[in-house]
Design a protein around this motif. Structure first.
Motif, PDB file in Angstrom:
ATOM      1  N   MET A 174       0.822  -1.194   0.000  1.00  0.00           N
ATOM      2  CA  MET A 174       0.000   0.000   0.000  1.00  0.00           C
ATOM      3  C   MET A 174       0.868   1.260   0.000  1.00  0.00           C
ATOM      4  O   MET A 174       0.507   2.254  -0.626  1.00  0.00           O
ATOM      5  CB  MET A 174      -0.920  -0.040   1.220  1.00  0.00           C
ATOM      6  CG  MET A 174      -1.838   1.132   1.309  1.00  0.00           C
ATOM      7  SD  MET A 174      -2.976   1.153  -0.062  1.00  0.00           S
ATOM      8  CE  MET A 174      -4.275   2.096   0.582  1.00  0.00           C
ATOM      9  N   ALA A 175       1.987   1.210   0.676  1.00  0.00           N
ATOM     10  CA  ALA A 175       2.875   2.372   0.725  1.00  0.00           C
ATOM     11  C   ALA A 175       3.387   2.714  -0.673  1.00  0.00           C
ATOM     12  O   ALA A 175       3.493   3.887  -1.033  1.00  0.00           O
ATOM     13  CB  ALA A 175       4.047   2.109   1.668  1.00  0.00           C
ATOM     14  N   LYS A 176       3.670   1.685  -1.474  1.00  0.00           N
ATOM     15  CA  LYS A 176       4.151   1.922  -2.830  1.00  0.00           C
ATOM     16  C   LYS A 176       3.063   2.602  -3.668  1.00  0.00           C
ATOM     17  O   LYS A 176       3.349   3.505  -4.456  1.00  0.00           O
ATOM     18  CB  LYS A 176       4.560   0.598  -3.474  1.00  0.00           C
ATOM     19  CG  LYS A 176       5.144   0.760  -4.854  1.00  0.00           C
ATOM     20  CD  LYS A 176       5.591  -0.587  -5.394  1.00  0.00           C
ATOM     21  CE  LYS A 176       6.141  -0.449  -6.797  1.00  0.00           C
ATOM     22  NZ  LYS A 176       6.534  -1.743  -7.352  1.00  0.00           N
ATOM     23  N   THR A 177       1.815   2.202  -3.492  1.00  0.00           N
ATOM     24  CA  THR A 177       0.699   2.804  -4.224  1.00  0.00           C
ATOM     25  C   THR A 177       0.537   4.268  -3.857  1.00  0.00           C
ATOM     26  O   THR A 177       0.375   5.126  -4.729  1.00  0.00           O
ATOM     27  CB  THR A 177      -0.609   2.034  -3.934  1.00  0.00           C
ATOM     28  OG1 THR A 177      -0.434   0.673  -4.336  1.00  0.00           O
ATOM     29  CG2 THR A 177      -1.783   2.633  -4.676  1.00  0.00           C
ATOM     30  N   VAL A 178       0.600   4.574  -2.578  1.00  0.00           N
ATOM     31  CA  VAL A 178       0.466   5.956  -2.117  1.00  0.00           C
ATOM     32  C   VAL A 178       1.643   6.789  -2.627  1.00  0.00           C
ATOM     33  O   VAL A 178       1.460   7.924  -3.077  1.00  0.00           O
ATOM     34  CB  VAL A 178       0.363   6.010  -0.574  1.00  0.00           C
ATOM     35  CG1 VAL A 178       0.421   7.429  -0.067  1.00  0.00           C
ATOM     36  CG2 VAL A 178      -0.916   5.332  -0.113  1.00  0.00           C
ATOM     37  N   SER A 179       2.825   6.207  -2.579  1.00  0.00           N
ATOM     38  CA  SER A 179       4.008   6.901  -3.073  1.00  0.00           C
ATOM     39  C   SER A 179       3.878   7.211  -4.564  1.00  0.00           C
ATOM     40  O   SER A 179       4.160   8.322  -5.013  1.00  0.00           O
ATOM     41  CB  SER A 179       5.250   6.040  -2.817  1.00  0.00           C
ATOM     42  OG  SER A 179       6.371   6.599  -3.441  1.00  0.00           O
ATOM     43  N   PHE A 180       3.420   6.232  -5.347  1.00  0.00           N
ATOM     44  CA  PHE A 180       3.257   6.453  -6.778  1.00  0.00           C
ATOM     45  C   PHE A 180       2.180   7.500  -7.045  1.00  0.00           C
ATOM     46  O   PHE A 180       2.339   8.347  -7.928  1.00  0.00           O
ATOM     47  CB  PHE A 180       2.908   5.154  -7.515  1.00  0.00           C
ATOM     48  CG  PHE A 180       2.756   5.369  -8.991  1.00  0.00           C
ATOM     49  CD1 PHE A 180       3.871   5.541  -9.790  1.00  0.00           C
ATOM     50  CD2 PHE A 180       1.504   5.428  -9.576  1.00  0.00           C
ATOM     51  CE1 PHE A 180       3.740   5.765 -11.155  1.00  0.00           C
ATOM     52  CE2 PHE A 180       1.367   5.646 -10.940  1.00  0.00           C
ATOM     53  CZ  PHE A 180       2.484   5.814 -11.722  1.00  0.00           C
ATOM     54  N   ALA A 181       1.106   7.473  -6.284  1.00  0.00           N
ATOM     55  CA  ALA A 181       0.046   8.478  -6.453  1.00  0.00           C
ATOM     56  C   ALA A 181       0.599   9.878  -6.195  1.00  0.00           C
ATOM     57  O   ALA A 181       0.289  10.822  -6.940  1.00  0.00           O
ATOM     58  CB  ALA A 181      -1.124   8.180  -5.518  1.00  0.00           C
ATOM     59  N   ALA A 182       1.420  10.033  -5.173  1.00  0.00           N
ATOM     60  CA  ALA A 182       2.017  11.336  -4.868  1.00  0.00           C
ATOM     61  C   ALA A 182       2.913  11.809  -6.016  1.00  0.00           C
ATOM     62  O   ALA A 182       2.858  12.973  -6.421  1.00  0.00           O
ATOM     63  CB  ALA A 182       2.813  11.263  -3.567  1.00  0.00           C
ATOM     64  N   VAL A 183       3.705  10.894  -6.547  1.00  0.00           N
ATOM     65  CA  VAL A 183       4.561  11.236  -7.682  1.00  0.00           C
ATOM     66  C   VAL A 183       3.702  11.630  -8.884  1.00  0.00           C
ATOM     67  O   VAL A 183       3.977  12.624  -9.562  1.00  0.00           O
ATOM     68  CB  VAL A 183       5.507  10.064  -8.039  1.00  0.00           C
ATOM     69  CG1 VAL A 183       6.206  10.300  -9.362  1.00  0.00           C
ATOM     70  CG2 VAL A 183       6.519   9.844  -6.931  1.00  0.00           C
ATOM     71  N   HIS A 184       2.643  10.872  -9.131  1.00  0.00           N
ATOM     72  CA  HIS A 184       1.756  11.148 -10.267  1.00  0.00           C
ATOM     73  C   HIS A 184       1.124  12.539 -10.137  1.00  0.00           C
ATOM     74  O   HIS A 184       1.079  13.302 -11.106  1.00  0.00           O
ATOM     75  CB  HIS A 184       0.674  10.078 -10.327  1.00  0.00           C
ATOM     76  CG  HIS A 184      -0.053  10.031 -11.626  1.00  0.00           C
ATOM     77  ND1 HIS A 184      -0.595   8.886 -12.116  1.00  0.00           N
ATOM     78  CD2 HIS A 184      -0.345  10.982 -12.539  1.00  0.00           C
ATOM     79  CE1 HIS A 184      -1.173   9.131 -13.265  1.00  0.00           C
ATOM     80  NE2 HIS A 184      -1.039  10.408 -13.544  1.00  0.00           N
ATOM     81  N   PHE A 185       0.636  12.881  -8.958  1.00  0.00           N
ATOM     82  CA  PHE A 185       0.054  14.213  -8.741  1.00  0.00           C
ATOM     83  C   PHE A 185       1.097  15.302  -8.977  1.00  0.00           C
ATOM     84  O   PHE A 185       0.812  16.325  -9.601  1.00  0.00           O
ATOM     85  CB  PHE A 185      -0.521  14.333  -7.325  1.00  0.00           C
ATOM     86  CG  PHE A 185      -1.860  13.670  -7.164  1.00  0.00           C
ATOM     87  CD1 PHE A 185      -3.006  14.229  -7.704  1.00  0.00           C
ATOM     88  CD2 PHE A 185      -1.976  12.487  -6.455  1.00  0.00           C
ATOM     89  CE1 PHE A 185      -4.245  13.627  -7.554  1.00  0.00           C
ATOM     90  CE2 PHE A 185      -3.209  11.868  -6.301  1.00  0.00           C
ATOM     91  CZ  PHE A 185      -4.341  12.437  -6.853  1.00  0.00           C
ATOM     92  N   CYS A 186       2.301  15.088  -8.475  1.00  0.00           N
ATOM     93  CA  CYS A 186       3.368  16.088  -8.649  1.00  0.00           C
ATOM     94  C   CYS A 186       3.742  16.273 -10.113  1.00  0.00           C
ATOM     95  O   CYS A 186       3.939  17.400 -10.574  1.00  0.00           O
ATOM     96  CB  CYS A 186       4.604  15.694  -7.842  1.00  0.00           C
ATOM     97  SG  CYS A 186       4.353  15.841  -6.062  1.00  0.00           S
ATOM     98  N   VAL A 187       3.823  15.184 -10.844  1.00  0.00           N
ATOM     99  CA  VAL A 187       4.161  15.269 -12.270  1.00  0.00           C
ATOM    100  C   VAL A 187       3.046  15.986 -13.019  1.00  0.00           C
ATOM    101  O   VAL A 187       3.313  16.878 -13.847  1.00  0.00           O
ATOM    102  CB  VAL A 187       4.420  13.865 -12.860  1.00  0.00           C
ATOM    103  CG1 VAL A 187       4.490  13.910 -14.377  1.00  0.00           C
ATOM    104  CG2 VAL A 187       5.695  13.276 -12.279  1.00  0.00           C
ATOM    105  N   ALA A 188       1.786  15.634 -12.754  1.00  0.00           N
ATOM    106  CA  ALA A 188       0.661  16.281 -13.433  1.00  0.00           C
ATOM    107  C   ALA A 188       0.660  17.783 -13.138  1.00  0.00           C
ATOM    108  O   ALA A 188       0.474  18.601 -14.046  1.00  0.00           O
ATOM    109  CB  ALA A 188      -0.660  15.649 -13.002  1.00  0.00           C
ATOM    110  N   PHE A 189       0.886  18.154 -11.875  1.00  0.00           N
ATOM    111  CA  PHE A 189       0.931  19.573 -11.521  1.00  0.00           C
ATOM    112  C   PHE A 189       2.076  20.272 -12.237  1.00  0.00           C
ATOM    113  O   PHE A 189       1.900  21.341 -12.826  1.00  0.00           O
ATOM    114  CB  PHE A 189       1.080  19.762 -10.009  1.00  0.00           C
ATOM    115  CG  PHE A 189       1.283  21.203  -9.640  1.00  0.00           C
ATOM    116  CD1 PHE A 189       0.198  22.057  -9.543  1.00  0.00           C
ATOM    117  CD2 PHE A 189       2.557  21.703  -9.418  1.00  0.00           C
ATOM    118  CE1 PHE A 189       0.385  23.404  -9.230  1.00  0.00           C
ATOM    119  CE2 PHE A 189       2.754  23.034  -9.100  1.00  0.00           C
ATOM    120  CZ  PHE A 189       1.656  23.886  -9.003  1.00  0.00           C
ATOM    121  N   SER A 190       3.248  19.657 -12.205  1.00  0.00           N
ATOM    122  CA  SER A 190       4.435  20.277 -12.806  1.00  0.00           C
ATOM    123  C   SER A 190       4.266  20.498 -14.301  1.00  0.00           C
ATOM    124  O   SER A 190       4.598  21.569 -14.817  1.00  0.00           O
ATOM    125  CB  SER A 190       5.668  19.412 -12.549  1.00  0.00           C
ATOM    126  OG  SER A 190       5.908  19.323 -11.160  1.00  0.00           O
TER     127      SER A 190
END
Length: 68
Positions: free
Chosen positions: A1-17
């Motif tokens: 689950m930690a990996k999923t949350v981590s990937f979601a955070a990265v995905h949000f950051c990339v989309a924002f950037s």
């Protein structure tokens, strides 16, 4: 689950950037960070359904063993 949350955070950051860098607008970057990952998740669900359908249609190769 930690990996999923981590990937979601990265995905949000990339989309924002990407949104921010392309437009220079924080609101557009924020909107993309909220919408794009959600849409991508739904698209992935349907991609998996189609992928599994084609995966099950492929002919299965049967090997015959020949003893020497």
């Amino acid at each position: 689950m930690a990996k999923t949350v981590s990937f979601a955070a990265v995905h949000f950051c990339v989309a924002f950037s990407v949104g921010y860098l392309m437009t220079g607008d924080i609101m557009v970057g924020g909107a993309l960070a909220m919408v794009e990952p959600a849409v991508n998740t739904v698209a992935y669900y349907f991609h998996e359904k189609v992928w599994n359908r084609f995966k099950n249609v492929r002919p299965k190769h049967t090997a015959t063993l020949v003893s020497a």
